[in-house]
Design an enzyme around this catalytic site. Sequence first.
Site, short mmCIF file in Angstrom:
data_model
loop_
_atom_site.label_atom_id
_atom_site.label_comp_id
_atom_site.label_asym_id
_atom_site.label_seq_id
_atom_site.Cartn_x
_atom_site.Cartn_y
_atom_site.Cartn_z
N GLU A 123 27.79 40.15 27.62
CA GLU A 123 27.29 38.84 27.20
C GLU A 123 25.84 38.93 26.72
O GLU A 123 25.42 38.15 25.87
CB GLU A 123 27.40 37.86 28.37
CG GLU A 123 28.02 36.54 27.97
CD GLU A 123 28.35 35.65 29.15
OE1 GLU A 123 29.53 35.65 29.55
OE2 GLU A 123 27.47 34.98 29.69
N HIS A 154 44.54 58.28 37.49
CA HIS A 154 45.99 58.29 37.26
C HIS A 154 46.37 57.21 36.26
O HIS A 154 47.51 56.77 36.22
CB HIS A 154 46.72 58.12 38.59
CG HIS A 154 46.33 59.17 39.58
ND1 HIS A 154 46.94 60.40 39.64
CD2 HIS A 154 45.31 59.21 40.48
CE1 HIS A 154 46.35 61.14 40.57
NE2 HIS A 154 45.35 60.46 41.09
N LYS A 169 32.80 27.08 24.89
CA LYS A 169 32.69 25.92 25.77
C LYS A 169 32.88 24.64 24.96
O LYS A 169 33.59 23.72 25.37
CB LYS A 169 31.32 25.88 26.47
CG LYS A 169 31.16 26.90 27.60
CD LYS A 169 29.84 26.71 28.36
CE LYS A 169 29.70 27.70 29.50
NZ LYS A 169 28.49 27.54 30.32
O1 PA5 Z 1 25.45 34.22 31.85
C1 PA5 Z 1 25.74 33.06 31.62
O2 PA5 Z 1 24.90 32.22 31.27
C2 PA5 Z 1 27.16 32.56 31.79
O3 PA5 Z 1 28.06 33.57 32.08
C3 PA5 Z 1 27.22 31.53 32.91
O4 PA5 Z 1 26.88 32.13 34.12
C4 PA5 Z 1 28.60 30.89 33.00
O5 PA5 Z 1 29.00 30.40 31.75
C5 PA5 Z 1 28.59 29.75 34.02
O6 PA5 Z 1 27.60 28.82 33.67
P1 PA5 Z 1 27.12 27.72 34.68
O7 PA5 Z 1 26.45 28.37 35.83
O8 PA5 Z 1 26.17 26.87 33.89
O9 PA5 Z 1 28.33 26.96 35.10
#
Ligand code: PA5
Length: 466
Positions: A292, A321, A435
């Site tokens: 990410e 394996h 989202k």
């Molecule tokens: O790294 C990030 O920003 C995302 O993976 C968030 O952690 C994830 O989308 C969850 O977001 P939130 O904590 O706002 O619910």
Amino acid sequence: MALKFDLTHLMADAVGPQHGLTDEDLDTLVGKTKRIHADLQTRRAAGELGFYDLPSDSEGAAAIRAMATEVRDRCDTFVVLGIGGSALGVIAVQTALGHAFHNLLSPERRGAPRLFVPDNPDPELTSDLLEVIDPKATVFNVVSKSGSTAETMAHYLVIRDLLRRTVGEAKLRDHLVFTTDPEKGILRKIADEESIPTLPVPPSVGGRFCVLSAVGLFPAAVMGYDIDAMLEGAGAMERRCATTNLWDNPAYLHSGAHMLLQRERGKHIAVMMPYASALRDLADWFRQLWAESLGKRHDVEGNVVEVGQTPVKALGATDQHSQVQLYVEGPNDKVHTLMAVENWRHQCPIPPDHTDEESLAYLGGSDLGKLLSAEQVATEIALTNNQRPNCKLVFPQIDEAHIGEFFMMMEIATAHAGGLLRINAFDQPGVEEGKIATYALMDRAGFAEKRGTLKKILAEEARRSI
Ligand code: PA5
């Protein structure tokens, strides 16, 4: 003893010049690394990169400990509702530090609540979970920095309804803790209106960098782990990585080598392969962090670059394996990080039996830990002999301090890799796009236009499905 990083088998003299790096290759990063380091430190000083400073937040840790002590005394089950950065660290810590079958132990033996983290909003998973918990004896930790993530908020609504029906409106607050932004978002608003206990996610700490904030530390403290030791380990790693000398900085060496191997040697896949079941979910946590943070279309100047190394998690010896055949003989497009353990928390001797059978005799009198460690070395040798670059992270043992070190090392490595790629490692526009599409498809107000566009695309695509 600190976490050890060994890059011997990333080097050309181990895996050949076509697939490995030379000292000179790494030296090309020295100047850039100094500039990236200075930039990261400037942003840190400006309050933008709060993850660096979580280890020294002793006030925050004290508040977490106090709430955790109070919560663990009044529940037999603790459920974390979150996803992505708001769940993966919690799972990784529990898998690393907990009994492998924690939830199956008797209450006396486990000495902490059962823990469930149903991050996926899967109707079957959640329905099954609700069957095995008693809401009256459960505390739900709703974790969302933004307070707007559909998966988490849907789970929250399901649980709120359950609590209303079981413990009653007046006692809702005894069964909820929100971990969210200290000022903004719907969870903060509800908490203020209904006096629901909360813990803050510092605004300067991004979702996937927040395992050492209340997001990861509160569940860890509820489960009885030593969060101070985890923070101490993280702090020690942060200090170790404060040097701009690339050769002394494990985080910069790891990320620098990975980025060079991708750019110069075509290693587009980064495999993280712990040889310990307890470390399995650290690789899962890292997978999100690397993917990410680094998978980006644009560089900081707005040019289309479409960069990022694909992280893959594997588990030794299980995946010997399943995957190792591909790693050793398939496309040479991967760089492997093996994770080894020096001292196992438990021994499991292999009793000698069938001593006249050659295929069994060598195992008797040994230990499962010795076998697993030998398999890790064997994979290292097989990869190296086949010119597959691989490095090693050695955990002297699996405990809070070394887990803390690992988290901080990989977070700093990710920030550095973002600098080398010249992208913003701290945003996630691709995730945000998903989202928004979810809001539109779920008929959220304000997303009508987007909904119209998506419906048209889906109708068009439906014609092609058979
Ligand atoms: O790294 C990030 O920003 C995302 O993976 C968030 O952690 C994830 O989308 C969850 O977001 P939130 O904590 O706002 O619910």
